[in-house]
Design an enzyme around this catalytic site. Structure first.
Site, PDB file in Angstrom:
ATOM      1  N   GLU A 126       0.876  -1.179   0.000  1.00 28.23           N
ATOM      2  CA  GLU A 126       0.000   0.000   0.000  1.00 28.23           C
ATOM      3  C   GLU A 126       0.908   1.221   0.000  1.00 28.23           C
ATOM      4  O   GLU A 126       1.719   1.395   0.905  1.00 28.23           O
ATOM      5  CB  GLU A 126      -0.924  -0.043   1.219  1.00 28.23           C
ATOM      6  CG  GLU A 126      -1.894  -1.212   1.179  1.00 28.23           C
ATOM      7  CD  GLU A 126      -2.701  -1.263  -0.102  1.00 28.23           C
ATOM      8  OE1 GLU A 126      -3.460  -0.319  -0.370  1.00 28.23           O
ATOM      9  OE2 GLU A 126      -2.551  -2.237  -0.870  1.00 28.23           O
ATOM     10  N   CYS A 146      -1.889   9.270   4.035  1.00 32.10           N
ATOM     11  CA  CYS A 146      -1.811   8.894   2.610  1.00 32.10           C
ATOM     12  C   CYS A 146      -3.062   9.348   1.888  1.00 32.10           C
ATOM     13  O   CYS A 146      -3.038   9.570   0.688  1.00 32.10           O
ATOM     14  CB  CYS A 146      -1.631   7.388   2.483  1.00 32.10           C
ATOM     15  SG  CYS A 146      -2.883   6.483   3.361  1.00 32.10           S
TER      16      CYS A 146
HETATM   17  P1  NAP Z   1       8.810   4.725   3.615  1.00 28.30           P
HETATM   18  O1  NAP Z   1       9.944   5.631   3.690  1.00 28.30           O
HETATM   19  O2  NAP Z   1       8.537   4.029   2.332  1.00 28.30           O
HETATM   20  O3  NAP Z   1       9.013   3.636   4.791  1.00 28.30           O
HETATM   21  C1  NAP Z   1       8.068   2.628   5.044  1.00 28.30           C
HETATM   22  C2  NAP Z   1       8.759   1.447   5.697  1.00 28.30           C
HETATM   23  O4  NAP Z   1       9.653   0.851   4.759  1.00 28.30           O
HETATM   24  C3  NAP Z   1       9.613   1.841   6.904  1.00 28.30           C
HETATM   25  O5  NAP Z   1       9.487   0.844   7.888  1.00 28.30           O
HETATM   26  C4  NAP Z   1      11.006   1.847   6.313  1.00 28.30           C
HETATM   27  O6  NAP Z   1      12.019   1.658   7.260  1.00 28.30           O
HETATM   28  C5  NAP Z   1      10.918   0.672   5.362  1.00 28.30           C
HETATM   29  N1  NAP Z   1      11.973   0.591   4.340  1.00 28.30           N
HETATM   30  C6  NAP Z   1      12.764   1.582   3.862  1.00 28.30           C
HETATM   31  N2  NAP Z   1      13.602   1.081   2.913  1.00 28.30           N
HETATM   32  C7  NAP Z   1      13.331  -0.238   2.798  1.00 28.30           C
HETATM   33  C8  NAP Z   1      13.839  -1.306   1.993  1.00 28.30           C
HETATM   34  N3  NAP Z   1      14.806  -1.118   1.094  1.00 28.30           N
HETATM   35  N4  NAP Z   1      13.316  -2.540   2.142  1.00 28.30           N
HETATM   36  C9  NAP Z   1      12.332  -2.770   3.039  1.00 28.30           C
HETATM   37  N5  NAP Z   1      11.813  -1.798   3.830  1.00 28.30           N
HETATM   38  C10 NAP Z   1      12.296  -0.561   3.704  1.00 28.30           C
HETATM   39  O7  NAP Z   1       7.438   5.469   4.013  1.00 28.30           O
HETATM   40  P2  NAP Z   1       7.143   6.371   5.299  1.00 28.30           P
HETATM   41  O8  NAP Z   1       7.849   7.659   5.176  1.00 28.30           O
HETATM   42  O9  NAP Z   1       7.332   5.567   6.525  1.00 28.30           O
HETATM   43  O10 NAP Z   1       5.575   6.605   5.135  1.00 28.30           O
HETATM   44  C11 NAP Z   1       5.038   7.590   4.306  1.00 28.30           C
HETATM   45  C12 NAP Z   1       4.554   6.995   2.996  1.00 28.30           C
HETATM   46  O11 NAP Z   1       3.623   5.938   3.259  1.00 28.30           O
HETATM   47  C13 NAP Z   1       3.790   7.993   2.132  1.00 28.30           C
HETATM   48  O12 NAP Z   1       4.163   7.805   0.796  1.00 28.30           O
HETATM   49  C14 NAP Z   1       2.325   7.605   2.360  1.00 28.30           C
HETATM   50  O13 NAP Z   1       1.467   7.988   1.317  1.00 28.30           O
HETATM   51  C15 NAP Z   1       2.439   6.113   2.484  1.00 28.30           C
HETATM   52  N6  NAP Z   1       1.317   5.523   3.196  1.00 28.30           N
HETATM   53  C16 NAP Z   1       0.409   4.798   2.472  1.00 28.30           C
HETATM   54  C17 NAP Z   1      -0.702   4.252   3.098  1.00 28.30           C
HETATM   55  C18 NAP Z   1      -1.714   3.462   2.321  1.00 28.30           C
HETATM   56  O14 NAP Z   1      -2.556   2.807   2.934  1.00 28.30           O
HETATM   57  N7  NAP Z   1      -1.695   3.492   1.001  1.00 28.30           N
HETATM   58  C19 NAP Z   1      -0.876   4.433   4.475  1.00 28.30           C
HETATM   59  C20 NAP Z   1       0.085   5.176   5.192  1.00 28.30           C
HETATM   60  C21 NAP Z   1       1.180   5.713   4.544  1.00 28.30           C
HETATM   61  P3  NAP Z   1      12.846   2.910   7.847  1.00 28.30           P
HETATM   62  O15 NAP Z   1      11.870   3.713   8.622  1.00 28.30           O
HETATM   63  O16 NAP Z   1      13.889   2.273   8.672  1.00 28.30           O
HETATM   64  O17 NAP Z   1      13.388   3.644   6.647  1.00 28.30           O
END
Ligand code: NAP
Length: 515
Positions: A284, A318
């Site tokens: 997601e 999001c």
């Molecule tokens: P993110 O930077 O993509 O991080 C999400 C998760 O992925 C974190 O636990 C992060 O760990 C991990 N991660 C980073 N690099 C990775 C890799 N190479 N392999 C596996 N995992 C990895 O997103 P965020 O800043 O936490 O959240 C904001 C984003 O989420 C926005 O784009 C928002 O729109 C989206 N979102 C979507 C929904 C939905 O339901 N569609 C809901 C909520 C949020 P680290 O923290 O250690 O980097």
């Protein structure tokens, strides 16, 4: 089947008793600040030398230190979950459901302290934190209900043979949540896997490891056996690829940005040596959500909906609105009304009051990125409100309203994930729909209109997973507005539904000749 399910109700913090309990919870949090949180692998608490520092986005003070998991320990966690799967996958659904119901009870009993940690760690206000807790409870209760139903198996037509088609768990899941809903998204992703008989390793966001730790502790207390749920914080850039690519990882349940989601999808598609399955990926991802306002709309109502969708929780949902597409004849009026709403929301912002309508953005990286977009906005449109920011005490950015933005501008197409709203002028409803659909995302969208023809058209043509009319684009409620997006917003998993659980199940068809 949905009979008997009730959504949890948010606390009213104007009631003195609730306010006092919340203040007491903050005192408890205060006393715990600076603590070290270990990994939890097979129930064993392991402290590592390397730490992840959890910082308050409101004050930059240290909230605590999470142990950072190495690849070796991530491997140990996956092996542990794999062993636990042998027993847990054969544990009757009834028992798994009982653990989940007990967990819901424990979360309710720990409501104020979980809310307070969420406020401190994610920068939400009290109402947003408790709203999130309600969503978490709704996920747990709905997944318990759906699992009981799925346990009956698939309905088949009768034959002379003995036939059965049952849902069975699939294996070890890597749970990778974002920071913005550290309880409900993280909790929903973990429990959907557990109640279906799978085991998990949870790598929480590096911004909110404490809320995740508190939650995993409650899972163990609720009776999910040691090893079924393992807590392994670690930078995504260090252990993310490793856990995704591990041959014993059976599925990945990810919520976060498009960039990381795409990377996970690609890495998960590679078959590692010794791997016996194709991995399932639920991803997601982000959004660039639009709200359309046509000439027949109630402009005041539309402005309130737009401002609330764009600025509450600092635009870090999001589902947040970041583009308003407005018909030319009501454009100026709408912009003026949105500015009034933004002014009201700004009240108390940056005062350090944890219950102000708007608080800080999550961290320095987000602050730099969002303020960078504000500088782009100065060139791509006219900032009529906000555009100001300060990181002196915490990471505060004022709600920013930008008018006269071209449909192809960067701020009208890229996910900003902060309190910046681009308002684009359109000349027809068709043009509005075309612009709404022009981004690569397809998460949420709203239309404010009193014209049936336009509403009908949008129902068919507006390409988003969650479409609303005469209502804001945020605040989806479990089993009222199943949530999940199209296109680059993700795999459209529709959280809270029975369909969601089938992502983590196989169907086994069993036939016995009775002659
Ligand atoms: P993110 O930077 O993509 O991080 C999400 C998760 O992925 C974190 O636990 C992060 O760990 C991990 N991660 C980073 N690099 C990775 C890799 N190479 N392999 C596996 N995992 C990895 O997103 P965020 O800043 O936490 O959240 C904001 C984003 O989420 C926005 O784009 C928002 O729109 C989206 N979102 C979507 C929904 C939905 O339901 N569609 C809901 C909520 C949020 P680290 O923290 O250690 O980097």
């Amino acid at each position: 089947m949905i009979k008997g399910f009730k959504n949890a109700v948010e606390l009213d913090f104007s009631v003195e008793e609730n306010r006092l309990k919340m203040e007491e919870a903050f005192r408890q949090v205060e006393a715990e600040k600076g603590k070290v949180y270990p990994l939890i692998i097979g129930g064993e608490k392991i402290e590592t030398e390397k730490k992840i520092t959890s910082l308050s986005p409101a004050t930059k003070e240290v909230l605590g230190y999470a142990s950072s998991c190495s690849r070796e320990l991530a491997d140990k966690a996956i092996q542990t979950a794999d062993e636990a799967f042998l027993t847990w996958s054969r544990t009757p659904a009834e028992e798994r459901i009982r653990c989940l119901k007990r967990l819901a009870r424990l979360v309710e009993q720990n409501r104020f302290i979980l809310d307070a940690w969420n406020v401190e760690e994610s920068g939400k206000n009290w109402g947003e934190a408790d709203g999130e807790l309600c969503e978490a409870l709704d996920f747990f209760n709905s997944y318990a209900m759906h699992m009981a139903n799925l346990d009956k198996g698939l309905e088949l037509i009768p034959t002379d043979e003995y036939t059965k088609c049952i849902y069975i768990p699939i294996g070890v899941g890597a749970i990778i949540p974002p920071w913005n809903f550290p309880l409900s998204i993280c909790g929903g992703m973990i429990t959907s896997a557990l109640v279906t008989g799978n085991t998990v390793i949870c790598k929480p966001s590096s911004d909110t490891p404490i809320v995740a730790y508190k939650f995993v502790e409650l899972c163990l207390k609720a009776g999910f056996p040691e090893g079924t749920v393992n807590y392994i914080p670690g930078a995504g850039s260090e252990i993310g690829d490793y856990i995704v690519e591990h041959p014993r990882t059976r599925f990945i349940n990810f919520t976060g940005s498009k960039a990381v989601g795409c990377r996970i999808n690609e890495n998960a598609a590679k078959v590692a040596e010794g791997q016996k399955w194709l991995k399932r990926v639920v991803a997601e991802m982000g959004g660039k959500n639009a709200i359309i306002v046509d000439s027949s709309a109630d402009i005041k109502k539309a402005a309130e909906g737009i401002a609330s969708s764009a600025f509450t929780f600092q635009g870090q949902k999001c589902s947040a609105c970041s583009r308003a597409l407005v018909m030319a004849d009501v454009y100026d009026e709408l912009v003026d009304e949105v500015v009034k709403c933004a002014k009201n929301l700004k009240e108390n912002q940056g005062s350090g009051a944890s219950n102000a309508p708007m608080g800080p953005v999550i961290n320095k990286g987000a602050y730099d990125s969002i303020t960078g977009y504000i500088e782009v906005a100065r060139k791509e449109g006219t900032i009529v409100y906000g555009g100001t920011y300060s990181d002196e005490t915490g990471y505060y950015i004022d709600p920013t309203v930008v008018r006269d933005v071209d449909k192809d501008a960067r701020i009208a197409n890229e996910e900003i994930f902060g309190p910046v709203l681009a308002i684009v002028k359109v000349n027809s409803f068709d043009e509005a729909l075309e612009i709404a659909n022009q981004t690569e995302y397809g998460l949420t969208g709203s239309v404010y209109s009193e014209t049936r023809e336009n509403i009908q058209k949008a129902k068919v043509e507006f390409q988003v997973g969650n479409l609303y009319f005469n209502r804001k684009s945020t605040a989806a409620v479990v089993l009222q507005h199943p949530f999940g997006g199209f296109n680059m917003s993700g795999t459209d998993a529709k959280t809270g539904t029975s369909d969601y659980l089938t992502n983590f199940l196989n169907l086994k068809s069993i036939t016995e000749d009775l002659n």
